[in-house]
Enzyme design. Structure first.
Site, mmCIF file in Angstrom:
data_model
loop_
_atom_site.group_PDB
_atom_site.id
_atom_site.type_symbol
_atom_site.label_atom_id
_atom_site.label_comp_id
_atom_site.label_asym_id
_atom_site.label_seq_id
_atom_site.Cartn_x
_atom_site.Cartn_y
_atom_site.Cartn_z
ATOM 1 N N GLY A 167 -19.064 -0.135 -6.484
ATOM 2 C CA GLY A 167 -20.347 -0.268 -7.182
ATOM 3 C C GLY A 167 -21.373 0.728 -6.709
ATOM 4 O O GLY A 167 -22.447 0.845 -7.292
ATOM 5 N N PRO A 216 -15.971 -2.393 0.374
ATOM 6 C CA PRO A 216 -17.396 -2.643 0.599
ATOM 7 C C PRO A 216 -18.312 -1.698 -0.180
ATOM 8 O O PRO A 216 -19.456 -2.045 -0.442
ATOM 9 C CB PRO A 216 -17.558 -2.434 2.115
ATOM 10 C CG PRO A 216 -16.397 -1.574 2.517
ATOM 11 C CD PRO A 216 -15.280 -1.972 1.611
ATOM 12 N N TYR A 268 0.838 -1.205 0.000
ATOM 13 C CA TYR A 268 0.000 0.000 0.000
ATOM 14 C C TYR A 268 0.874 1.256 0.000
ATOM 15 O O TYR A 268 1.720 1.445 0.884
ATOM 16 C CB TYR A 268 -0.962 0.024 1.194
ATOM 17 C CG TYR A 268 -2.051 -1.034 1.121
ATOM 18 C CD1 TYR A 268 -2.356 -1.692 -0.071
ATOM 19 C CD2 TYR A 268 -2.791 -1.375 2.248
ATOM 20 C CE1 TYR A 268 -3.353 -2.661 -0.143
ATOM 21 C CE2 TYR A 268 -3.798 -2.347 2.187
ATOM 22 C CZ TYR A 268 -4.059 -2.978 0.988
ATOM 23 O OH TYR A 268 -5.051 -3.942 0.921
#
Ligand SMILES: NC(=O)c1ccc[n+]([C@@H]2O[C@H](COP(=O)([O-])OP(=O)(O)OC[C@H]3O[C@@H](n4cnc5c(N)ncnc54)[C@H](OP(=O)(O)O)[C@@H]3O)[C@@H](O)[C@H]2O)c1
Length: 305
Positions: free
Chosen positions: A216, A213, A56
């Site tokens: 979309g 999570p 990361y």
């Protein structure tokens, strides 16, 4: 915030995990300051579990977190720190090396050393294999885990993006329990509901952790296949439910994940303090089975058979 044990262990984690993938931003001093504020907000509001990976921010996320722990060592108390390894970027060793996955003992041991050094800690609470290596030798991984455990560098182990068969294969040669399987679960990607991942988690008391999570909804999910019509149908349903629960549409998505009996731990990846704090509200929604299915129906564009 609610705390639950991870897998079969007594290691307690806040039900919402704070994801550190974006905290170093573009590594500018303003992004670093923003990232530090994000972590402080998460700590203040009760997140106790922080998700990292060696890659990361090219190591920048762990480094930032390590600086923060060095400034305020007491923050390490009651904190669960997870890191992951296996994804090796191209050209990392020589100019011709491709992007690859690597579960070799040598690589995993060196990666854990790197994470501990950047985080400025002595032990990872949880170490995950980030993505399954196609050239995965279960016996070598078992030996590596044992070495990391005996040396005290890692307390607990888990996996990420593993299929149920891969979890079972690795667990079959391990004495230590795999505590978690961290996979993508969101309104776009519901593979974990269908491919046996959540069944296995529930059956064997492995905690499912949901990455991205809000994919979309807040932004296009990985490999987005939603059409404009799909997005509109989902947005309408989310907006109706948000009104009913007196919350924001994205908080409904977190409640949708939290409703699953396998006990999903969503990872919140926002760097916006308001959103980091507001995510907590999803834990208080008394989300119904009917709304859960209404949202699935909006996602699928059809009723269940
Ligand atoms: N194991 C794996 O393979 C894997 C893969 C990817 C990620 N992860 C882990 O999962 C964590 C979470 O992933 P993620 O960061 O993608 O999670 P996320 O919480 O689904 O998404 C966060 C992103 O959505 C934006 N966002 C959130 N709420 C929004 C809203 N209401 N409107 C518009 N934008 C909104 C955030 O922007 P702001 O910052 O501006 O709020 C941020 O860019 C990562 O930090 C990492 O720890 C694991």
């Amino acid at each position: 915030m609610n705390n639950d044990c991870l897998g079969k262990s007594d290691l307690k984690s806040s039900r919402l995990i704070y994801g550190c993938m974006r905290i170093a931003g573009d590594q500018s001093s303003s992004d670093i300051d923003k990232g530090k504020q994000a972590v402080y907000s998460a700590i203040d509001v009760g997140y106790t579990h922080f998700d990292h990976a060696d890659i990361y921010g090219g190591g920048g996320s762990e480094q930032l977190f390590g600086q923060l722990l060095q400034q305020s060592p007491h923050l390490r108390d009651n904190m669960v720190i997870t890191s992951k390894a296996s994804i090796r970027p191209k050209n990392d060793e020589n100019a011709h090396a491709p992007t690859r996955y690597d579960f070799s003992k040598e690589y995993l041991l060196s990666s854990v050393e790197g994470s501990l050094g950047r985080l400025k800690i002595e032990q990872l609470d949880l170490f995950l294999l980030h993505r399954p290596d196609y050239l995965f030798d279960i016996h070598e991984v078992a030996e590596t885990f044992t070495q990391l455990k005996v040396s005290g560098k890692v307390a607990h182990f888990g996996v990420s993006n593993f299929k149920p068969s891969q979890v079972a294969m690795l667990q079959s040669v391990l004495d230590l329990p795999l505590l978690v399987n961290q996979v993508e679960i969101n309104i776009h990607n519901i593979d974990a509901l269908n491919d046996g991942t959540l069944d296995q988690c529930q059956q064997h008391k492995i905690s499912p952790i949901a990455w991205c999570p809000l994919g979309g909804v807040a932004y296009p999910a990985w490999g987005n296949t939603f059409s404009a019509a799909d997005e509109q149908r989902i947005a309408i349903e989310l907006s109706e439910q948000a009104q009913r629960y007196n919350c924001q549409p994205w908080q409904v998505i977190l409640a949708w994940l939290l409703k699953h009996p396998a006990g999903i731990f969503p990872i919140v990846g926002s760097t916006n303090p308001e959103r980091i704090i507001a995510a907590k509200h999803s834990l208080n929604l008394d989300y119904s089975r009917e709304d859960w299915y209404r949202l699935l129906e909006a996602r699928n564009g059809q009723t269940v058979p």
